[in-house]
Design a protein around this motif. Sequence first.
Motif, short mmCIF file in Angstrom:
data_model
loop_
_atom_site.label_atom_id
_atom_site.label_comp_id
_atom_site.label_asym_id
_atom_site.label_seq_id
_atom_site.Cartn_x
_atom_site.Cartn_y
_atom_site.Cartn_z
N GLY A 1 29.99 42.25 15.50
CA GLY A 1 29.85 41.18 16.85
C GLY A 1 29.63 39.54 16.85
N ILE A 2 28.50 39.15 16.94
CA ILE A 2 28.29 37.98 17.14
C ILE A 2 28.64 36.99 15.28
N SER A 3 28.97 38.08 14.69
CA SER A 3 29.17 37.35 13.20
C SER A 3 30.70 36.71 13.09
N VAL A 4 31.34 37.22 14.33
CA VAL A 4 32.65 37.36 14.19
C VAL A 4 32.63 35.86 15.22
N LEU A 5 32.43 36.26 15.92
CA LEU A 5 32.11 34.88 16.93
C LEU A 5 30.74 33.44 16.43
N LEU A 6 30.46 33.83 15.39
CA LEU A 6 29.59 32.36 15.14
C LEU A 6 30.48 31.90 13.70
N ARG A 7 32.18 32.46 13.35
CA ARG A 7 32.75 32.08 12.04
C ARG A 7 33.32 31.34 13.38
N GLY A 8 34.40 31.12 14.76
CA GLY A 8 34.40 31.06 15.25
C GLY A 8 33.96 29.47 15.79
N VAL B 1 29.48 35.70 39.68
CA VAL B 1 29.53 35.74 38.72
C VAL B 1 31.38 35.27 38.54
N ASP B 2 31.30 33.84 37.57
CA ASP B 2 32.68 33.75 37.66
C ASP B 2 33.41 35.03 36.21
N VAL B 3 34.32 34.87 36.23
CA VAL B 3 35.64 35.40 35.72
C VAL B 3 36.14 34.85 34.77
N GLU B 4 36.55 34.71 33.31
CA GLU B 4 36.66 34.11 32.66
C GLU B 4 37.77 35.07 31.77
N GLU B 5 39.02 35.68 32.14
CA GLU B 5 40.07 36.55 31.50
C GLU B 5 41.09 35.65 30.15
N GLY B 6 41.31 36.01 28.76
CA GLY B 6 42.43 35.65 28.15
C GLY B 6 42.25 36.65 27.13
N ALA B 7 43.69 35.91 26.47
CA ALA B 7 43.92 36.53 25.08
C ALA B 7 42.87 36.29 24.08
N PHE B 8 41.56 37.47 23.92
CA PHE B 8 40.60 37.44 22.84
C PHE B 8 40.64 37.78 21.61
N MET B 9 40.97 39.02 21.74
CA MET B 9 42.07 39.82 21.35
C MET B 9 42.51 39.20 19.79
N ALA B 10 41.70 39.80 17.99
CA ALA B 10 42.76 39.41 17.27
C ALA B 10 43.93 39.09 16.60
N THR B 11 44.71 39.52 16.35
CA THR B 11 45.92 40.27 16.11
C THR B 11 46.19 40.37 14.32
N GLY B 12 46.91 42.19 14.41
CA GLY B 12 47.01 42.43 12.74
C GLY B 12 45.50 42.97 12.09
N GLY B 13 45.59 43.56 11.55
CA GLY B 13 44.20 45.26 10.63
C GLY B 13 44.56 46.41 11.41
N GLU B 14 43.09 46.90 10.83
CA GLU B 14 43.85 48.10 11.12
C GLU B 14 42.27 48.79 12.34
N LEU B 15 41.51 47.27 12.88
CA LEU B 15 40.46 47.82 13.50
C LEU B 15 41.08 46.83 14.40
N ARG C 1 38.97 43.65 16.36
CA ARG C 1 37.76 42.75 16.93
C ARG C 1 38.78 41.23 17.48
N HIS C 2 37.35 40.71 18.08
CA HIS C 2 37.43 39.68 18.55
C HIS C 2 38.17 38.25 18.38
N ASP C 3 38.82 37.77 18.29
CA ASP C 3 39.39 36.22 17.47
C ASP C 3 38.68 35.24 18.00
N GLY C 4 37.84 35.49 17.13
CA GLY C 4 36.82 34.29 16.99
C GLY C 4 36.90 33.15 17.56
N LEU C 5 38.30 32.25 16.83
CA LEU C 5 38.21 31.65 17.16
C LEU C 5 38.37 30.86 18.79
N ALA C 6 39.67 31.66 19.85
CA ALA C 6 39.64 31.70 20.92
C ALA C 6 38.92 31.99 21.93
N VAL C 7 37.50 32.24 21.18
CA VAL C 7 36.49 33.34 22.00
C VAL C 7 35.40 31.95 21.99
#
Length: 336
Positions: free
Chosen positions: A14-21, A291-305, A307-313
């Motif tokens: 999980g966090i490795s995807v975020l770190l790339r972004g 608690v603040d709430v931030e919603e958004g399109a944080f899902m990566a598109t395409g693929g079989e799994l 995963r979070h879109d690290g750049l968007a997050v």
Amino acid sequence: MSDPKFVVIGGGTGISVLLRGMKRFTDDITAIVTMADDGGSSGMLRRDYGMLPPGDVRNCLVALANAEPSLKNLLQYRFQEGNLKDQNMGNLIITALTDIYGGFAEGVKEAAEVLKITGRVLPVTEESIALIGHYTDGASIRGESAIPRYAYENDASITSIELAPRAPRANGDCIEEILSADLLVLGPGSLYTSLIPNLLVPEVARALNESPAPLVYVANMMEQHGETEGMGLIDHLDALKSHGLMRPVTCILANDSKTDPELLEKYARKEGVRPIYLTTEERNLLAARGVDVEEGAFMATGGELIRHDGLAVAQRLLSLCDRYREIHCKERRTAL
């Protein structure tokens, strides 16, 4: 203002995807990684060499690497046959560096130098630890990889997690990084086996509770088989609190984008899990807790799994950091 200092706490992929972004926006990133993994290649090295598990650390190093692609590919290579079948080359390299430089943290630091990484990757502790899961049926199971397996094989839910030994010493560098952070990020990752184990290191929990920096919880987008089926995000926060996080989470980052129904059906059929979306009731409860709430399109598109879109997050985290720093500056000016 200077570039913000981000400290990301977790484990798994999980966090490795975020770190790339995140490396696209700042050089000041520290990843603090759980040392409870005992499955796969890491588990083999723990058993055969008495090593700390290198797998999650390796993924973070590769995510932050600025080395040639061929070197990053080498660290992710997995042997397919022979005596080394299922072993990972990067894990073997970190094992060798640990032996050469006289300690796991030293080996990781040398690997970071070789890969020319952005930021730092730190093991949360240098002690050998194990996870013990406790369940609604009264059972107690030892081992990170066995904990979710027991839950789904026996239709039991996890009630709590503990470490053995109960109070391992923290890596001192982690404490310094937490206390000097501008923004603390918890997740994404497996709630009970990747995130909570970091909180069970007493000095880490203490530093998180004392830190003045905002704390953002990056919520998983899907329930996790054997860990969080049927749990909402309020339940996630309650689990974090019951395992040592006494300070309130400042903000939850939650996905609100939809994905391919066929992919969701695949997850439901194979693992029995559903997507996690905030309900109106949960939003109201979170607001009541401050608690603040931030919603958004944080899902990566395409693929079989899924995963979070690290750049968007990462972009949203950067925006949050700017917002909270501005609020802090206004509060200081008002106080003066």
